[in-house]
Design a protein around this motif. Structure first.
Motif, PDB file in Angstrom:
ATOM      1  N   ARG A 115       2.542  36.899 -15.911  1.00  0.00           N
ATOM      2  CA  ARG A 115       3.558  36.445 -14.969  1.00  0.00           C
ATOM      3  C   ARG A 115       3.496  34.932 -14.689  1.00  0.00           C
ATOM      4  NH1 ARG A 115       5.760  39.111  -9.570  1.00  0.00           N
ATOM      5  NH2 ARG A 115       4.985  41.010 -10.498  1.00  0.00           N
ATOM      6  N   PRO A 116       2.301  34.349 -14.415  1.00  0.00           N
ATOM      7  CA  PRO A 116       2.296  32.911 -14.120  1.00  0.00           C
ATOM      8  C   PRO A 116       2.844  32.071 -15.288  1.00  0.00           C
ATOM      9  CG  PRO A 116       0.162  33.918 -13.620  1.00  0.00           C
ATOM     10  CD  PRO A 116       0.961  34.955 -14.333  1.00  0.00           C
ATOM     11  N   VAL A 164       0.272  48.199 -20.712  1.00  0.00           N
ATOM     12  CA  VAL A 164       1.296  47.199 -21.058  1.00  0.00           C
ATOM     13  C   VAL A 164       1.884  46.602 -19.771  1.00  0.00           C
ATOM     14  CG1 VAL A 164       3.563  46.841 -22.153  1.00  0.00           C
ATOM     15  CG2 VAL A 164       1.808  48.228 -23.309  1.00  0.00           C
ATOM     16  N   VAL A 165       2.116  47.452 -18.780  1.00  0.00           N
ATOM     17  CA  VAL A 165       2.619  46.943 -17.488  1.00  0.00           C
ATOM     18  C   VAL A 165       1.616  45.940 -16.898  1.00  0.00           C
ATOM     19  CG1 VAL A 165       3.063  47.610 -15.080  1.00  0.00           C
ATOM     20  CG2 VAL A 165       4.095  48.924 -16.968  1.00  0.00           C
ATOM     21  N   ALA A 166       0.331  46.294 -16.945  1.00  0.00           N
ATOM     22  CA  ALA A 166      -0.701  45.387 -16.398  1.00  0.00           C
ATOM     23  C   ALA A 166      -0.740  44.086 -17.203  1.00  0.00           C
ATOM     24  CB  ALA A 166      -2.065  46.076 -16.430  1.00  0.00           C
ATOM     25  N   GLU A 167      -0.586  44.206 -18.510  1.00  0.00           N
ATOM     26  CA  GLU A 167      -0.619  42.990 -19.344  1.00  0.00           C
ATOM     27  C   GLU A 167       0.553  42.069 -18.984  1.00  0.00           C
ATOM     28  OE1 GLU A 167      -0.132  43.480 -23.588  1.00  0.00           O
ATOM     29  OE2 GLU A 167      -0.692  41.384 -23.929  1.00  0.00           O
ATOM     30  N   ILE A 168       1.734  42.659 -18.789  1.00  0.00           N
ATOM     31  CA  ILE A 168       2.905  41.842 -18.423  1.00  0.00           C
ATOM     32  C   ILE A 168       2.645  41.149 -17.087  1.00  0.00           C
ATOM     33  CG2 ILE A 168       5.348  41.950 -17.754  1.00  0.00           C
ATOM     34  CD1 ILE A 168       5.555  44.330 -19.809  1.00  0.00           C
ATOM     35  N   GLU A 169       2.047  41.882 -16.142  1.00  0.00           N
ATOM     36  CA  GLU A 169       1.747  41.260 -14.837  1.00  0.00           C
ATOM     37  C   GLU A 169       0.785  40.080 -15.026  1.00  0.00           C
ATOM     38  OE1 GLU A 169       0.458  44.640 -12.587  1.00  0.00           O
ATOM     39  OE2 GLU A 169       2.526  45.293 -12.211  1.00  0.00           O
ATOM     40  N   GLY A 170      -0.139  40.224 -15.972  1.00  0.00           N
ATOM     41  CA  GLY A 170      -1.077  39.127 -16.246  1.00  0.00           C
ATOM     42  C   GLY A 170      -0.394  37.889 -16.808  1.00  0.00           C
TER      43      GLY A 170
END
Ligand code: SF4
Length: 388
Positions: free
Chosen positions: A48-49, A40-46
Protein backbone atom coordinates in the motif's frame (compact mmCIF):
# COMPACT_ATOMS: atom_id res chain seq x y z
CA UNK A 1 0.60 12.60 -11.80
CA UNK A 2 1.87 9.03 -11.77
CA UNK A 3 1.02 6.76 -14.69
CA UNK A 4 -1.80 4.27 -14.10
CA UNK A 5 -0.93 0.95 -12.60
CA UNK A 6 -1.89 -2.58 -13.58
CA UNK A 7 -2.17 -5.30 -10.95
CA UNK A 8 -1.46 -8.96 -11.72
CA UNK A 9 -2.48 -11.64 -9.20
CA UNK A 10 -1.14 -15.13 -9.76
CA UNK A 11 -3.25 -18.13 -8.76
CA UNK A 12 -1.03 -21.22 -8.94
CA UNK A 13 -3.66 -23.96 -8.65
CA UNK A 14 -4.98 -26.28 -11.37
CA UNK A 15 -7.09 -29.39 -11.21
CA UNK A 16 -4.49 -31.22 -13.28
CA UNK A 17 -1.17 -30.03 -14.68
CA UNK A 18 -1.04 -30.19 -18.49
CA UNK A 19 1.97 -31.94 -20.02
CA UNK A 20 3.16 -28.90 -21.97
CA UNK A 21 2.77 -26.39 -19.13
CA UNK A 22 5.74 -24.62 -17.59
CA UNK A 23 3.73 -21.99 -15.73
CA UNK A 24 3.82 -21.88 -11.96
CA UNK A 25 0.84 -24.25 -11.67
CA UNK A 26 0.25 -27.02 -9.12
CA UNK A 27 -2.37 -29.72 -8.73
CA UNK A 28 -3.58 -31.25 -5.48
CA UNK A 29 -3.34 -28.08 -3.38
CA UNK A 30 -7.01 -27.15 -3.23
CA UNK A 31 -6.87 -27.06 0.56
CA UNK A 32 -4.57 -24.03 0.37
CA UNK A 33 -6.86 -21.83 -1.67
CA UNK A 34 -8.48 -19.80 1.10
CA UNK A 35 -5.21 -19.26 2.99
CA UNK A 36 -3.62 -18.32 -0.30
CA UNK A 37 -6.25 -15.64 -0.99
CA UNK A 38 -5.71 -14.27 2.54
CA UNK A 39 -1.96 -14.12 1.86
CA UNK A 40 -2.48 -12.24 -1.41
CA UNK A 41 -4.71 -9.75 0.43
CA UNK A 42 -2.00 -9.31 3.08
CA UNK A 43 0.65 -8.88 0.39
CA UNK A 44 -1.40 -6.15 -1.31
CA UNK A 45 -1.78 -4.38 2.04
CA UNK A 46 2.01 -4.53 2.39
CA UNK A 47 2.42 -2.77 -0.95
CA UNK A 48 0.00 0.00 0.00
CA UNK A 49 2.64 2.66 0.85
CA UNK A 50 4.28 2.08 -2.51
CA UNK A 51 1.12 2.23 -4.66
CA UNK A 52 -1.21 4.53 -2.70
CA UNK A 53 -2.47 7.28 -5.00
CA UNK A 54 -1.65 5.39 -8.20
CA UNK A 55 -4.84 4.86 -10.20
CA UNK A 56 -5.28 1.16 -10.88
CA UNK A 57 -6.43 0.73 -14.47
CA UNK A 58 -6.66 -3.05 -14.53
CA UNK A 59 -6.50 -6.19 -12.44
CA UNK A 60 -5.72 -9.54 -14.06
CA UNK A 61 -5.93 -12.93 -12.41
CA UNK A 62 -3.68 -15.42 -14.18
CA UNK A 63 -2.42 -18.82 -13.35
CA UNK A 64 -2.88 -21.59 -12.87
CA UNK A 65 -6.65 -21.46 -13.06
CA UNK A 66 -8.08 -18.46 -11.19
CA UNK A 67 -11.57 -19.46 -12.33
CA UNK A 68 -11.36 -22.41 -9.93
CA UNK A 69 -10.80 -20.19 -6.88
CA UNK A 70 -13.81 -19.54 -4.65
CA UNK A 71 -15.36 -16.40 -6.20
CA UNK A 72 -15.49 -14.70 -2.81
CA UNK A 73 -11.70 -15.13 -2.55
CA UNK A 74 -11.17 -13.33 -5.84
CA UNK A 75 -13.65 -10.67 -4.70
CA UNK A 76 -11.63 -10.21 -1.50
CA UNK A 77 -8.45 -9.68 -3.55
CA UNK A 78 -10.23 -7.11 -5.75
CA UNK A 79 -11.42 -5.42 -2.54
CA UNK A 80 -7.86 -5.31 -1.22
CA UNK A 81 -6.66 -3.59 -4.39
CA UNK A 82 -9.51 -1.05 -4.09
CA UNK A 83 -8.54 -0.38 -0.48
CA UNK A 84 -4.86 0.12 -1.35
CA UNK A 85 -5.19 2.40 -4.37
CA UNK A 86 -8.01 4.07 -6.32
CA UNK A 87 -9.51 1.69 -8.85
CA UNK A 88 -10.48 3.46 -12.09
CA UNK A 89 -14.29 3.36 -12.62
CA UNK A 90 -13.77 1.68 -16.00
CA UNK A 91 -10.99 -0.64 -14.78
CA UNK A 92 -10.55 -3.87 -16.69
CA UNK A 93 -10.80 -6.83 -14.32
CA UNK A 94 -10.04 -10.14 -15.97
CA UNK A 95 -9.67 -13.76 -15.01
CA UNK A 96 -8.39 -16.84 -16.79
CA UNK A 97 -10.71 -19.83 -16.59
CA UNK A 98 -10.80 -23.44 -17.65
CA UNK A 99 -13.83 -24.30 -19.78
CA UNK A 100 -13.99 -27.66 -18.01
CA UNK A 101 -14.56 -26.17 -14.56
CA UNK A 102 -16.62 -23.06 -15.29
CA UNK A 103 -19.90 -22.53 -13.49
CA UNK A 104 -22.56 -19.94 -14.19
CA UNK A 105 -23.06 -19.20 -10.49
CA UNK A 106 -19.34 -18.44 -10.01
CA UNK A 107 -19.27 -16.23 -13.10
CA UNK A 108 -22.29 -14.26 -11.89
CA UNK A 109 -20.64 -13.71 -8.52
CA UNK A 110 -17.43 -12.61 -10.21
CA UNK A 111 -19.32 -10.14 -12.43
CA UNK A 112 -20.91 -8.70 -9.26
CA UNK A 113 -17.38 -8.29 -7.86
CA UNK A 114 -16.38 -6.28 -10.94
CA UNK A 115 -14.96 -8.91 -13.30
CA UNK A 116 -15.64 -7.82 -16.87
CA UNK A 117 -13.26 -9.99 -18.87
CA UNK A 118 -12.88 -13.77 -18.95
CA UNK A 119 -10.28 -15.66 -20.91
CA UNK A 120 -10.98 -19.33 -21.53
CA UNK A 121 -8.13 -21.73 -22.26
CA UNK A 122 -9.96 -23.36 -25.17
CA UNK A 123 -6.73 -24.40 -26.99
CA UNK A 124 -8.44 -26.57 -29.62
CA UNK A 125 -11.82 -27.78 -30.81
CA UNK A 126 -10.47 -31.22 -31.76
CA UNK A 127 -11.05 -33.76 -28.98
CA UNK A 128 -7.87 -35.69 -29.89
CA UNK A 129 -5.75 -32.53 -29.68
CA UNK A 130 -7.22 -31.66 -26.29
CA UNK A 131 -6.38 -35.16 -25.10
CA UNK A 132 -2.81 -34.81 -26.41
CA UNK A 133 -2.50 -31.55 -24.44
CA UNK A 134 -3.85 -33.26 -21.27
CA UNK A 135 -6.68 -30.76 -21.14
CA UNK A 136 -9.60 -31.78 -18.94
CA UNK A 137 -12.28 -30.14 -21.10
CA UNK A 138 -14.09 -31.05 -24.30
CA UNK A 139 -14.88 -28.81 -27.30
CA UNK A 140 -18.51 -28.79 -26.13
CA UNK A 141 -17.43 -27.51 -22.70
CA UNK A 142 -15.80 -24.47 -24.30
CA UNK A 143 -18.99 -23.59 -26.16
CA UNK A 144 -21.00 -24.03 -22.95
CA UNK A 145 -18.55 -21.95 -20.89
CA UNK A 146 -18.68 -19.11 -23.37
CA UNK A 147 -22.49 -19.16 -23.26
CA UNK A 148 -22.38 -19.06 -19.44
CA UNK A 149 -20.06 -16.05 -19.58
CA UNK A 150 -22.46 -14.25 -21.92
CA UNK A 151 -25.41 -15.10 -19.66
CA UNK A 152 -23.52 -13.82 -16.63
CA UNK A 153 -22.93 -10.48 -18.39
CA UNK A 154 -19.17 -10.71 -18.90
CA UNK A 155 -18.35 -7.78 -21.19
CA UNK A 156 -15.36 -9.31 -23.01
CA UNK A 157 -14.71 -12.98 -23.61
CA UNK A 158 -11.43 -14.31 -24.97
CA UNK A 159 -10.54 -17.74 -26.24
CA UNK A 160 -6.93 -18.95 -26.15
CA UNK A 161 -6.10 -21.29 -29.01
CA UNK A 162 -2.96 -23.27 -29.66
CA UNK A 163 -1.41 -24.14 -33.03
CA UNK A 164 1.66 -26.02 -34.18
CA UNK A 165 0.67 -29.23 -32.40
CA UNK A 166 2.58 -32.30 -33.58
CA UNK A 167 0.93 -33.61 -36.73
CA UNK A 168 -1.65 -30.80 -36.84
CA UNK A 169 -2.65 -30.28 -40.47
CA UNK A 170 -3.61 -26.86 -41.86
CA UNK A 171 -7.15 -28.22 -42.28
CA UNK A 172 -7.31 -29.26 -38.61
CA UNK A 173 -6.12 -25.83 -37.48
CA UNK A 174 -8.60 -24.09 -39.75
CA UNK A 175 -11.39 -26.27 -38.36
CA UNK A 176 -10.49 -25.17 -34.84
CA UNK A 177 -10.41 -21.52 -35.93
CA UNK A 178 -13.76 -21.80 -37.70
CA UNK A 179 -15.31 -23.47 -34.67
CA UNK A 180 -14.01 -20.63 -32.47
CA UNK A 181 -15.31 -18.01 -34.89
CA UNK A 182 -18.78 -19.56 -34.88
CA UNK A 183 -18.87 -18.93 -31.11
CA UNK A 184 -18.15 -15.21 -31.77
CA UNK A 185 -15.75 -14.45 -28.91
CA UNK A 186 -14.71 -10.81 -28.51
CA UNK A 187 -11.01 -11.62 -28.54
CA UNK A 188 -8.73 -14.43 -29.62
CA UNK A 189 -5.19 -15.19 -28.43
CA UNK A 190 -3.24 -17.66 -30.56
CA UNK A 191 -0.12 -19.34 -29.21
CA UNK A 192 2.28 -21.73 -30.87
CA UNK A 193 2.88 -24.85 -28.80
CA UNK A 194 6.42 -24.71 -27.47
CA UNK A 195 8.27 -27.62 -25.92
CA UNK A 196 9.48 -26.19 -22.62
CA UNK A 197 12.44 -27.87 -20.92
CA UNK A 198 11.54 -29.96 -17.90
CA UNK A 199 7.93 -30.56 -18.90
CA UNK A 200 6.41 -34.02 -19.47
CA UNK A 201 6.02 -33.01 -23.12
CA UNK A 202 9.78 -32.36 -23.38
CA UNK A 203 10.40 -35.85 -21.94
CA UNK A 204 8.12 -37.34 -24.58
CA UNK A 205 10.03 -35.49 -27.28
CA UNK A 206 13.35 -36.76 -25.87
CA UNK A 207 12.04 -40.32 -25.86
CA UNK A 208 11.10 -39.93 -29.52
CA UNK A 209 7.38 -40.40 -28.83
CA UNK A 210 6.46 -36.96 -30.14
CA UNK A 211 8.01 -35.01 -33.00
CA UNK A 212 7.73 -31.22 -32.64
CA UNK A 213 6.13 -29.41 -35.56
CA UNK A 214 8.38 -27.95 -38.26
CA UNK A 215 8.89 -24.18 -37.62
CA UNK A 216 8.12 -23.24 -41.24
CA UNK A 217 4.84 -25.09 -41.08
CA UNK A 218 4.05 -23.40 -37.77
CA UNK A 219 4.68 -20.00 -39.40
CA UNK A 220 2.29 -20.96 -42.22
CA UNK A 221 -0.40 -21.81 -39.65
CA UNK A 222 0.09 -18.41 -37.99
CA UNK A 223 -0.23 -16.56 -41.28
CA UNK A 224 -3.31 -18.54 -42.32
CA UNK A 225 -4.92 -17.77 -38.97
CA UNK A 226 -4.30 -14.04 -39.33
CA UNK A 227 -6.01 -13.96 -42.71
CA UNK A 228 -8.99 -15.93 -41.43
CA UNK A 229 -9.49 -13.82 -38.32
CA UNK A 230 -9.13 -10.54 -40.15
CA UNK A 231 -11.66 -11.67 -42.75
CA UNK A 232 -14.03 -12.38 -39.84
CA UNK A 233 -13.70 -8.82 -38.46
CA UNK A 234 -10.99 -9.32 -35.84
CA UNK A 235 -8.10 -6.90 -35.89
CA UNK A 236 -4.57 -8.03 -35.17
CA UNK A 237 -3.26 -5.59 -32.58
CA UNK A 238 -0.44 -7.61 -31.08
CA UNK A 239 1.62 -10.52 -32.38
CA UNK A 240 -0.58 -13.16 -30.71
CA UNK A 241 -3.81 -11.22 -30.20
CA UNK A 242 -6.84 -10.33 -32.30
CA UNK A 243 -9.88 -8.39 -31.10
CA UNK A 244 -13.19 -7.03 -32.19
CA UNK A 245 -13.08 -3.21 -31.93
CA UNK A 246 -13.01 -2.08 -28.30
CA UNK A 247 -12.12 -5.50 -26.87
CA UNK A 248 -8.32 -5.25 -26.89
CA UNK A 249 -6.72 -6.20 -23.57
CA UNK A 250 -5.95 -3.01 -21.69
CA UNK A 251 -4.13 -4.93 -18.98
CA UNK A 252 -1.71 -6.59 -21.38
CA UNK A 253 -1.17 -3.29 -23.13
CA UNK A 254 0.51 -2.08 -19.94
CA UNK A 255 3.08 -4.88 -20.34
CA UNK A 256 3.61 -4.17 -24.05
CA UNK A 257 4.11 -0.46 -23.44
CA UNK A 258 6.64 -1.06 -20.66
CA UNK A 259 4.24 0.32 -18.08
CA UNK A 260 4.20 -0.27 -14.34
CA UNK A 261 2.46 -3.26 -12.83
CA UNK A 262 2.30 -4.77 -9.40
CA UNK A 263 2.57 -8.56 -9.32
CA UNK A 264 1.18 -10.41 -6.30
CA UNK A 265 0.95 -14.10 -5.52
CA UNK A 266 3.35 -17.01 -5.82
CA UNK A 267 6.05 -16.44 -8.43
CA UNK A 268 4.42 -13.21 -9.66
CA UNK A 269 6.58 -10.63 -11.38
CA UNK A 270 6.16 -6.89 -11.02
CA UNK A 271 7.70 -3.77 -12.55
CA UNK A 272 7.46 -0.52 -10.60
CA UNK A 273 9.39 2.72 -11.04
CA UNK A 274 12.13 1.01 -13.08
CA UNK A 275 12.57 -1.94 -10.68
CA UNK A 276 11.68 -5.54 -11.47
CA UNK A 277 10.34 -7.78 -8.71
CA UNK A 278 9.79 -11.49 -8.50
CA UNK A 279 8.07 -13.41 -5.72
CA UNK A 280 9.04 -16.81 -4.35
CA UNK A 281 7.45 -19.37 -6.61
CA UNK A 282 6.22 -22.32 -4.58
CA UNK A 283 2.76 -21.73 -3.08
CA UNK A 284 3.74 -23.08 0.36
CA UNK A 285 6.96 -21.02 0.44
CA UNK A 286 4.91 -18.01 -0.63
CA UNK A 287 2.44 -18.53 2.21
CA UNK A 288 5.26 -18.86 4.73
CA UNK A 289 7.04 -15.76 3.45
CA UNK A 290 3.91 -13.59 3.60
CA UNK A 291 3.05 -14.91 7.08
CA UNK A 292 6.58 -14.04 8.23
CA UNK A 293 7.31 -10.76 6.41
CA UNK A 294 4.09 -9.57 4.81
CA UNK A 295 6.02 -9.84 1.55
CA UNK A 296 7.38 -12.72 -0.54
CA UNK A 297 10.07 -11.10 -2.63
CA UNK A 298 12.68 -13.47 -4.04
CA UNK A 299 14.42 -10.96 -6.29
CA UNK A 300 14.51 -7.22 -6.88
CA UNK A 301 16.66 -5.71 -9.58
CA UNK A 302 16.97 -2.54 -11.57
CA UNK A 303 17.73 -3.44 -15.19
CA UNK A 304 20.75 -1.67 -16.69
CA UNK A 305 20.13 0.83 -19.49
CA UNK A 306 20.87 -1.61 -22.32
CA UNK A 307 18.43 -4.17 -20.90
CA UNK A 308 15.76 -1.55 -20.24
CA UNK A 309 16.07 -0.16 -23.77
CA UNK A 310 16.01 -3.53 -25.48
CA UNK A 311 13.07 -4.70 -23.33
CA UNK A 312 11.19 -1.53 -24.22
CA UNK A 313 11.88 -2.06 -27.94
CA UNK A 314 11.04 -5.79 -27.89
CA UNK A 315 7.76 -5.18 -26.08
CA UNK A 316 6.66 -2.19 -28.16
CA UNK A 317 7.37 -4.08 -31.37
CA UNK A 318 4.90 -6.76 -30.30
CA UNK A 319 2.17 -4.17 -30.90
CA UNK A 320 1.10 -4.06 -34.53
CA UNK A 321 0.94 -0.25 -34.28
CA UNK A 322 4.66 -0.20 -33.40
CA UNK A 323 5.92 2.96 -31.75
CA UNK A 324 6.92 6.55 -32.37
CA UNK A 325 10.71 6.89 -32.07
CA UNK A 326 10.11 10.06 -30.03
CA UNK A 327 8.54 7.91 -27.30
CA UNK A 328 11.84 6.06 -26.95
CA UNK A 329 13.73 9.35 -26.65
CA UNK A 330 11.22 10.61 -24.06
CA UNK A 331 11.73 7.52 -21.95
CA UNK A 332 15.51 7.16 -22.18
CA UNK A 333 16.81 10.64 -23.02
CA UNK A 334 18.65 9.35 -26.09
CA UNK A 335 17.37 9.06 -29.63
CA UNK A 336 16.51 5.65 -31.05
CA UNK A 337 18.92 6.33 -33.93
CA UNK A 338 21.77 6.98 -31.50
CA UNK A 339 20.96 3.96 -29.32
CA UNK A 340 20.07 1.33 -31.89
CA UNK A 341 20.27 2.87 -35.37
CA UNK A 342 22.35 0.18 -37.14
CA UNK A 343 20.22 -2.88 -36.25
CA UNK A 344 17.06 -0.96 -37.11
CA UNK A 345 18.51 0.11 -40.48
CA UNK A 346 19.51 -3.50 -41.17
CA UNK A 347 16.04 -4.78 -40.24
CA UNK A 348 14.41 -2.16 -42.47
CA UNK A 349 16.62 -3.20 -45.38
CA UNK A 350 15.76 -6.85 -44.72
CA UNK A 351 12.06 -6.01 -44.96
CA UNK A 352 11.36 -6.76 -41.29
CA UNK A 353 10.62 -3.19 -40.19
CA UNK A 354 8.78 -0.31 -41.84
CA UNK A 355 7.80 3.26 -41.07
CA UNK A 356 4.16 4.26 -41.31
CA UNK A 357 2.60 7.49 -40.09
CA UNK A 358 5.71 8.44 -38.15
CA UNK A 359 5.79 5.09 -36.35
CA UNK A 360 8.16 2.21 -36.64
CA UNK A 361 6.59 -1.23 -36.77
CA UNK A 362 7.20 -4.78 -37.88
CA UNK A 363 6.18 -5.69 -41.40
CA UNK A 364 3.93 -8.74 -41.84
CA UNK A 365 7.05 -10.80 -42.49
CA UNK A 366 8.75 -9.15 -39.53
CA UNK A 367 5.96 -10.34 -37.23
CA UNK A 368 7.17 -13.88 -37.85
CA UNK A 369 10.71 -12.83 -36.94
CA UNK A 370 10.05 -10.53 -33.98
CA UNK A 371 12.56 -12.38 -31.87
CA UNK A 372 15.32 -11.87 -34.41
CA UNK A 373 14.70 -8.11 -34.51
CA UNK A 374 14.68 -7.94 -30.70
CA UNK A 375 17.90 -9.93 -30.41
CA UNK A 376 19.65 -7.73 -32.97
CA UNK A 377 18.65 -4.63 -30.98
CA UNK A 378 19.80 -6.22 -27.71
CA UNK A 379 23.14 -7.38 -29.16
CA UNK A 380 23.81 -3.88 -30.45
CA UNK A 381 22.83 -2.21 -27.19
CA UNK A 382 24.91 -4.69 -25.17
CA UNK A 383 27.92 -3.93 -27.36
CA UNK A 384 27.59 -0.19 -27.00
CA UNK A 385 29.97 1.56 -24.71
CA UNK A 386 28.62 4.26 -22.45
CA UNK A 387 24.92 3.35 -22.65
CA UNK A 388 24.62 2.02 -19.12
S1 SF4 B 1 -4.65 -25.35 -17.13
FE1 SF4 B 1 -3.15 -23.82 -17.89
S2 SF4 B 1 -1.93 -23.24 -16.09
FE2 SF4 B 1 -3.05 -25.13 -15.56
S3 SF4 B 1 -1.60 -26.76 -16.00
FE3 SF4 B 1 -2.87 -26.51 -17.86
S4 SF4 B 1 -1.73 -25.03 -19.14
FE4 SF4 B 1 -0.85 -24.93 -17.07
Amino acid sequence: MSAPLAVYAHVPFCLRVCGYCDFNAHAGMDGLKRAYADAVVAEIEGWRPRIAGRAVASIAFGGGTPGEMPPESLAAIIGAVRAAAPLAPDAEIGIEANPGTTSGAALRELVRAGVNRVSFGAQSFAAAELAFLDRIHTPEATAAALALARDAGVASVNLDLMYGLPGQSPAAWEATLDHALRLAPDHLSLYALTVEPGTPLAARVERGEVAPADPDRVADLYEAAGERLEAAGYRAYELSNWARPGHESRHNRVYWTYGDYLGVGAGAHGFLDGERFENVAHPRAYLQAVARDGRALARVERPDAATAMSDWIALRLRLVEGFAPAAFADRFGVSLAAAAGPPFDACREAGLLEEAGGRLRLTRRGRLLHNEVAVRALDHLRGRAGVA
